[in-house]
Write a protein that holds these residues in place. Structure first.
Motif: not given
Length: 207
Positions: A136-139, A145-164
């Motif tokens: 799960w991920s969120a941002a 926009a034109f004098g109006e401000k808004a904050d919105q939390t988006f959330d969804g899924w995330t996937a990846g790969a790597g090496v330690d």
């Protein structure tokens, strides 16, 4: 008589030489035990810092798709479980600050805080751990926009790969790629879709 004395002397000399040789063998130092590099383990808790670059595609369906690129920096913590046969499973969470604000036709938008909680599955080769992860991920997205401000939390899924890669028994580095789909939300009456590609590098310590 002389022959007897000679034989006696030779016998004494051989006996003394044998005793000295036995003492030398007994006193010889033991060879040091070979270092067992296989004793290294990825099991346990860890935490670290990371930095990277994110490329977010922001879409207003039927209007435009724009790329919001920017750096991010943050930290992560996790725990690894050793499943045997070189298999490592774990759970990890991270939180980061991203700077990718843009001004498009008088509309300012961007994200600041982004994080995730992911499961991981990896294969260890001595001090290298190759892994895939997903969860799960969120941002938080900010729009002005034109004098109006808004904050919105988006959330969804995330996937990846790597090496330690373990530099020492306690310190390891990381290179990772991750794809994130934060879904679609309504901001100021407009549907917004966000997808992101991210490349991270990190440095961590095992506890």
């Amino acid at each position: 008589m002389k022959t007897t004395s000679f034989i006696t002397a030779v016998t004494l000399l051989i006996g003394a030489t044998s005793a000295m040789a036995a003492d030398a063998i007994t006193a010889a130092p033991e060879a040091p035990a070979p270092h067992d590099s296989s004793s290294f383990s990825w099991k346990g808790a860890y935490g670290g810092v990371q930095g990277g670059f994110g490329m977010a595609d922001v879409t207003l369906p039927g209007i435009f798709t724009e790329t919001f690129d920017g750096p991010q920096v943050g930290g992560f913590v996790g725990y690894n479980f050793d499943l045997g046969n070189n298999l490592i499973a774990g759970i990890e969470g991270d939180i980061n600050y991203m700077s990718n604000e843009r001004d498009i036709s008088g509309i300012k938008a961007g994200s600041d805080v982004i994080g995730s909680v992911r499961g991981r599955l990896g294969y260890s080769m001595d001090r290298s751990l190759f892994f895939v992860s997903g969860g799960w991920s969120a941002a938080r997205i900010n729009v002005d926009a034109f004098g109006e401000k808004a904050d919105q939390t988006f959330d969804g899924w995330t996937a990846g790969a790597g090496v330690d890669y373990a530099l020492t028994d306690k310190i390891f580095t990381r290179v990772e790629y991750r794809y994130t789909d934060l879904g679609s939300y309504n901001i100021l009456g407009q549907d917004v879709e966000i997808k992101q590609n991210l490349i991270n590098v990190g440095l961590a310590i095992k506890f």
